[in-house]
Design a protein around this motif. Structure first.
Motif, PDB file in Angstrom:
ATOM      1  N   ILE A  66     -98.652   5.864 -51.086  1.00  0.00           N
ATOM      2  CA  ILE A  66     -99.375   4.716 -50.544  1.00  0.00           C
ATOM      3  C   ILE A  66     -99.338   3.524 -51.502  1.00  0.00           C
ATOM      4  O   ILE A  66    -100.070   2.559 -51.311  1.00  0.00           O
ATOM      5  CB  ILE A  66    -100.827   5.061 -50.163  1.00  0.00           C
ATOM      6  CG1 ILE A  66    -101.640   5.447 -51.400  1.00  0.00           C
ATOM      7  CG2 ILE A  66    -100.861   6.195 -49.150  1.00  0.00           C
ATOM      8  CD1 ILE A  66    -103.093   5.733 -51.086  1.00  0.00           C
ATOM      9  N   GLY A  67     -98.499   3.587 -52.524  1.00  0.00           N
ATOM     10  CA  GLY A  67     -98.255   2.385 -53.312  1.00  0.00           C
ATOM     11  C   GLY A  67     -99.011   2.281 -54.613  1.00  0.00           C
ATOM     12  O   GLY A  67     -99.084   1.204 -55.192  1.00  0.00           O
ATOM     13  N   LEU A  68     -99.563   3.392 -55.095  1.00  0.00           N
ATOM     14  CA  LEU A  68    -100.225   3.331 -56.396  1.00  0.00           C
ATOM     15  C   LEU A  68     -99.255   3.840 -57.459  1.00  0.00           C
ATOM     16  O   LEU A  68     -98.591   4.854 -57.262  1.00  0.00           O
ATOM     17  CB  LEU A  68    -101.501   4.178 -56.375  1.00  0.00           C
ATOM     18  CG  LEU A  68    -102.562   3.666 -55.414  1.00  0.00           C
ATOM     19  CD1 LEU A  68    -103.630   4.707 -55.158  1.00  0.00           C
ATOM     20  CD2 LEU A  68    -103.193   2.394 -55.960  1.00  0.00           C
ATOM     21  N   GLY A  77     -94.997   4.043 -54.982  1.00  0.00           N
ATOM     22  CA  GLY A  77     -94.447   3.415 -53.787  1.00  0.00           C
ATOM     23  C   GLY A  77     -93.477   4.339 -53.079  1.00  0.00           C
ATOM     24  O   GLY A  77     -93.090   5.379 -53.604  1.00  0.00           O
TER      25      GLY A  77
END
Lengths: 187, 201
Positions: A66-68, A77
């Motif tokens: 989820i992009g952390l 990502g």
């Protein structure tokens, strides 16, 4: 799933993330720095067992997806799941599961301490090294079209470090079992 | 912990996260069926242009792609040496395009949107009684909340080593770190249950 198990998995996922953020650990006797994150995957298995350990690793991968930037070196990502090394991330899940499953199978409280450590080492070596590399190398070989022998050769250099991590995981797993036992026991 | 999301109002930002993920899956499948280096190069270029349209600097794009650059180049070189230049170029542009498109979805989607997609995707599993969909968001929140805490615990343990004139060693750091962290699980679980956050059936 009991709330306590959910919390234990989440806390361990946080430990794995934190291990990716601390500077690589230097060991006295080999000159190569060790990134602690893949050590965390083996630790999840030996400390929490198959189910909770697997969930902890899955949580880390979800956070990355989820992009952390939770993977070592600030990686994160969806691109990490579209890279040639993605097989190792998929392998993490199976590695944690296998390590945890074998730990639960092999270790019991009435064994001598040395036997427990050896069994933890077997579990971590089989799950965290063999299963992990089978996943990583197969993916690299098939997805990039590199072929198995070349993919294997390219990964060879990292295996000694991971064997060492399995040893650290075994010693740490035994120490946590003495200090704060969490590993589910067979009846 | 800063997310890799970039604020903006582009078409990609406005597309629903589920749609973007489906498109990404379709594109990556397509990229594996194409074997023409020139076509793959166009795809990689499109991914690069997409990043430029987010109004971020070239340095920032490089910062985002750097972790993938090395492995992509290594695999491409290996392929080029063993299978020929065309295959090497194909591998390079295909892997670069994959990473660029994936990074584009990450940059234009907020963490919250992703969590909503995952929660919705978990609904069928909830019906099968495998897990509770809302637990996904709860556990993600827990992890994000506790990473800084664990880092400060790590520093405390490391400083305790220094204070006693010891060199920090992997084992003597990681064992107390795990035990002290996992010990707090009971309290946290009790706090969650006391607030009725996970509504029990």
């Amino acid at each position: 799933m009991a709330t306590r198990d959910l919390v234990l998995s989440a806390l361990f996922a946080a430990i794995i993330v934190a291990l990716g953020l601390v500077p690589p650990i230097m060991l006295g006797f080999i000159p190569v720095p060790i990134t602690a994150q893949s050590l965390g995957v083996m630790l999840a298995g030996v400390v929490l067992g198959a189910k909770r350990g697997t969930i902890a690793v899955l949580l880390v991968l979800v956070l990355a997806a989820i992009g952390l930037p939770v993977l070592s070196g600030g990686r994160g990502g969806l691109a990490v799941f579209m890279a040639p090394t993605t097989g190792y991330l998929i392998g993490w899940v199976l590695a944690a599961f296998t390590t945890g499953y074998l730990s639960q199978l092999l270790i019991s409280h009435n064994q001598a301490g040395f036997v427990q450590t050896v069994n933890f080492f077997v579990a971590a070596l089989f799950g965290g090294v063999i299963v992990l590399y089978v996943c990583g190398i197969s993916y690299l070989a098939l997805v990039t079209g590199l072929g198995f022998s070349k993919a294997f050769m390219g990964s060879l250099a990292f295996i000694p470090g991971d064997v060492l991590k399995a040893l650290i995981a075994a010693l740490a797993g035994r120490a946590v079992m003495v200090g704060y036992p969490l590993l589910p026991q067979r009846a | 912990m800063r997310s890799l999301h970039i604020e903006g109002d582009s078409v990609l930002h406005r597309l629903p996260a589920g749609v973007k993920l489906s498109i990404l899956a379709a594109i990556s499948l397509a990229l594996f069926t194409i074997d023409i280096p020139a076509l793959l190069a166009v795809a990689a270029l499109a991914g690069l242009v997409g990043h430029a349209l987010l109004r971020i600097s070239a340095a920032e794009i490089w910062h985002r792609m750097r972790p993938f650059a090395l492995i992509v180049v290594v695999v491409a070189l290996f392929t080029a040496v063993f299978s020929g230049t065309t295959e090497g170029l194909t591998a390079f542009f295909r892997l670069a395009a994959l990473a660029l498109f994936a990074s584009l979805v990450t940059a234009t989607t907020t963490t919250g949107d992703f969590i909503n997609v995952i929660t919705r995707a978990a609904m069928p599993l909830e019906r099968l009684d495998v897990l509770k969909a809302q637990d996904v968001g709860l556990s993600i929140g827990l992890v994000i909340r506790f990473v800084p805490e664990i880092l400060s615990r790590y520093e405390v343990i490391r400083d305790a080593h220094y204070a006693r004139g010891l060199k920090p060693r992997p084992l003597s750091i990681i064992v107390p770190l795990m035990i002290s962290t996992l010990r707090s699980a009971d309290e946290i679980a009790a706090a969650i249950d006391a607030r009725g956050i996970r509504s029990q059936k």
